[in-house]
Design a protein around this motif. Structure first.
Motif, PDB file in Angstrom:
ATOM      1  N   ALA A  41       0.810  -1.253  -0.033  1.00  0.00           N
ATOM      2  CA  ALA A  41      -0.083  -0.073   0.061  1.00  0.00           C
ATOM      3  C   ALA A  41       0.857   1.231   0.030  1.00  0.00           C
ATOM      4  O   ALA A  41       0.427   2.212  -0.553  1.00  0.00           O
ATOM      5  N   HIS A  42       1.755   1.175   0.921  1.00  0.00           N
ATOM      6  CA  HIS A  42       2.633   2.466   1.068  1.00  0.00           C
ATOM      7  C   HIS A  42       3.408   2.610  -0.559  1.00  0.00           C
ATOM      8  O   HIS A  42       3.637   3.705  -1.070  1.00  0.00           O
ATOM      9  N   ALA A  43       4.007   1.313  -1.132  1.00  0.00           N
ATOM     10  CA  ALA A  43       4.744   1.505  -2.182  1.00  0.00           C
ATOM     11  C   ALA A  43       3.764   1.994  -3.398  1.00  0.00           C
ATOM     12  O   ALA A  43       4.193   2.792  -4.106  1.00  0.00           O
ATOM     13  N   THR A  44       2.467   1.694  -3.320  1.00  0.00           N
ATOM     14  CA  THR A  44       1.657   2.398  -4.458  1.00  0.00           C
ATOM     15  C   THR A  44       1.339   3.773  -4.213  1.00  0.00           C
ATOM     16  O   THR A  44       1.577   4.448  -5.232  1.00  0.00           O
ATOM     17  N   VAL A  45       0.833   4.280  -3.374  1.00  0.00           N
ATOM     18  CA  VAL A  45       0.591   5.755  -3.034  1.00  0.00           C
ATOM     19  C   VAL A  45       1.731   6.559  -2.964  1.00  0.00           C
ATOM     20  O   VAL A  45       1.822   7.934  -3.008  1.00  0.00           O
ATOM     21  N   LEU A  46       3.005   6.180  -2.305  1.00  0.00           N
ATOM     22  CA  LEU A  46       4.292   6.856  -2.131  1.00  0.00           C
ATOM     23  C   LEU A  46       5.105   6.811  -3.573  1.00  0.00           C
ATOM     24  O   LEU A  46       6.413   7.335  -3.179  1.00  0.00           O
ATOM     25  N   ALA A  47       4.918   5.855  -4.226  1.00  0.00           N
ATOM     26  CA  ALA A  47       5.830   5.589  -5.566  1.00  0.00           C
ATOM     27  C   ALA A  47       6.498   6.644  -6.020  1.00  0.00           C
ATOM     28  O   ALA A  47       5.991   7.987  -5.985  1.00  0.00           O
ATOM     29  N   ARG A  48       8.026   6.650  -6.367  1.00  0.00           N
ATOM     30  CA  ARG A  48       8.772   7.771  -6.724  1.00  0.00           C
ATOM     31  C   ARG A  48       8.141   8.359  -8.022  1.00  0.00           C
ATOM     32  O   ARG A  48       8.563   9.552  -8.409  1.00  0.00           O
ATOM     33  N   GLY A  49       7.289   7.848  -8.834  1.00  0.00           N
ATOM     34  CA  GLY A  49       6.806   8.378 -10.047  1.00  0.00           C
ATOM     35  C   GLY A  49       5.625   9.292  -9.779  1.00  0.00           C
ATOM     36  O   GLY A  49       4.997  10.080 -10.446  1.00  0.00           O
ATOM     37  N   ARG A  50       4.983   9.179  -8.470  1.00  0.00           N
ATOM     38  CA  ARG A  50       3.788  10.035  -8.348  1.00  0.00           C
ATOM     39  C   ARG A  50       4.157  11.591  -7.473  1.00  0.00           C
ATOM     40  O   ARG A  50       5.036  11.369  -6.958  1.00  0.00           O
ATOM     41  N   ALA A  51       3.279  12.269  -7.852  1.00  0.00           N
ATOM     42  CA  ALA A  51       3.539  13.588  -7.090  1.00  0.00           C
ATOM     43  C   ALA A  51       3.035  13.649  -5.668  1.00  0.00           C
ATOM     44  O   ALA A  51       1.853  13.381  -5.431  1.00  0.00           O
ATOM     45  N   VAL A  52       4.003  13.632  -4.973  1.00  0.00           N
ATOM     46  CA  VAL A  52       3.423  13.513  -3.323  1.00  0.00           C
ATOM     47  C   VAL A  52       4.286  14.859  -2.902  1.00  0.00           C
ATOM     48  O   VAL A  52       5.386  15.055  -2.920  1.00  0.00           O
ATOM     49  N   ARG A  53       3.539  15.808  -1.982  1.00  0.00           N
ATOM     50  CA  ARG A  53       4.200  16.967  -1.380  1.00  0.00           C
ATOM     51  C   ARG A  53       4.381  16.520   0.129  1.00  0.00           C
ATOM     52  O   ARG A  53       3.889  15.401   0.457  1.00  0.00           O
ATOM     53  N   CYS A  54       5.578  17.191   0.770  1.00  0.00           N
ATOM     54  CA  CYS A  54       5.748  16.830   2.162  1.00  0.00           C
ATOM     55  C   CYS A  54       5.866  18.084   2.682  1.00  0.00           C
ATOM     56  O   CYS A  54       6.190  19.137   2.393  1.00  0.00           O
ATOM     57  N   ALA A  55       5.651  17.932   4.341  1.00  0.00           N
ATOM     58  CA  ALA A  55       6.098  18.902   5.147  1.00  0.00           C
ATOM     59  C   ALA A  55       6.428  18.501   6.572  1.00  0.00           C
ATOM     60  O   ALA A  55       6.245  17.337   6.849  1.00  0.00           O
ATOM     61  N   PRO A  77      -1.176  14.631  -1.341  1.00  0.00           N
ATOM     62  CA  PRO A  77      -1.042  14.771  -3.064  1.00  0.00           C
ATOM     63  C   PRO A  77      -1.120  16.524  -3.216  1.00  0.00           C
ATOM     64  O   PRO A  77      -1.355  17.096  -2.249  1.00  0.00           O
ATOM     65  N   PRO A  78      -0.597  16.768  -4.498  1.00  0.00           N
ATOM     66  CA  PRO A  78      -0.763  18.418  -4.812  1.00  0.00           C
ATOM     67  C   PRO A  78      -2.408  18.683  -4.600  1.00  0.00           C
ATOM     68  O   PRO A  78      -2.967  18.016  -5.210  1.00  0.00           O
ATOM     69  N   VAL A  79      -2.469  19.718  -4.212  1.00  0.00           N
ATOM     70  CA  VAL A  79      -3.905  20.472  -4.323  1.00  0.00           C
ATOM     71  C   VAL A  79      -4.191  21.372  -5.503  1.00  0.00           C
ATOM     72  O   VAL A  79      -3.160  21.903  -5.687  1.00  0.00           O
ATOM     73  N   THR A  80      -5.248  21.245  -6.150  1.00  0.00           N
ATOM     74  CA  THR A  80      -5.606  22.195  -7.150  1.00  0.00           C
ATOM     75  C   THR A  80      -6.969  22.611  -6.914  1.00  0.00           C
ATOM     76  O   THR A  80      -7.849  22.195  -6.065  1.00  0.00           O
ATOM     77  N   GLY A  81      -7.203  24.085  -7.206  1.00  0.00           N
ATOM     78  CA  GLY A  81      -8.420  24.786  -6.873  1.00  0.00           C
ATOM     79  C   GLY A  81      -9.371  24.650  -8.155  1.00  0.00           C
ATOM     80  O   GLY A  81      -9.005  24.010  -9.092  1.00  0.00           O
ATOM     81  N   GLY A  82     -10.775  25.103  -8.038  1.00  0.00           N
ATOM     82  CA  GLY A  82     -11.395  24.781  -9.113  1.00  0.00           C
ATOM     83  C   GLY A  82     -12.496  25.838  -9.277  1.00  0.00           C
ATOM     84  O   GLY A  82     -12.766  26.571  -8.321  1.00  0.00           O
TER      85      GLY A  82
END
Length: 82
Positions: A41-55, A77-82
């Protein structure tokens, strides 16, 4: 030397809201790699090809920052407005 890792949005849905990890002294990049290796599960959502932000301690930062004992790390994940 424990830190708190928090997940938000779609990452939270896949991994839960928080976990405690022994990672003080690692960089955020090293922590992410350790988490990726910890489960499918961690490998899927935190994969190096995915856009993930950190603080770190509620401050946006890049993955080169070193984590101190007792810190709070957030992944989202990155946040977008709409």
């Amino acid at each position: 030397m424990t830190i708190t890792v928090r997940y938000f949005a779609s990452l939270r849905e896949a991994l839960g809201s928080t976990e405690q990890v022994d990672a003080a002294g690692l960089s955020l990049a090293q922590l992410r790699d350790r988490l990726i290796a910890s489960s499918e599960a961690h490998a899927t959502v935190l994969a190096r090809g995915r856009a993930v932000r950190c603080a770190l301690n509620k401050q946006m930062c890049d993955e080169s920052v070193v984590i101190q004992d007792g810190a709070e790390v957030a992944f989202f994940p990155p946040v977008t407005g709409g």
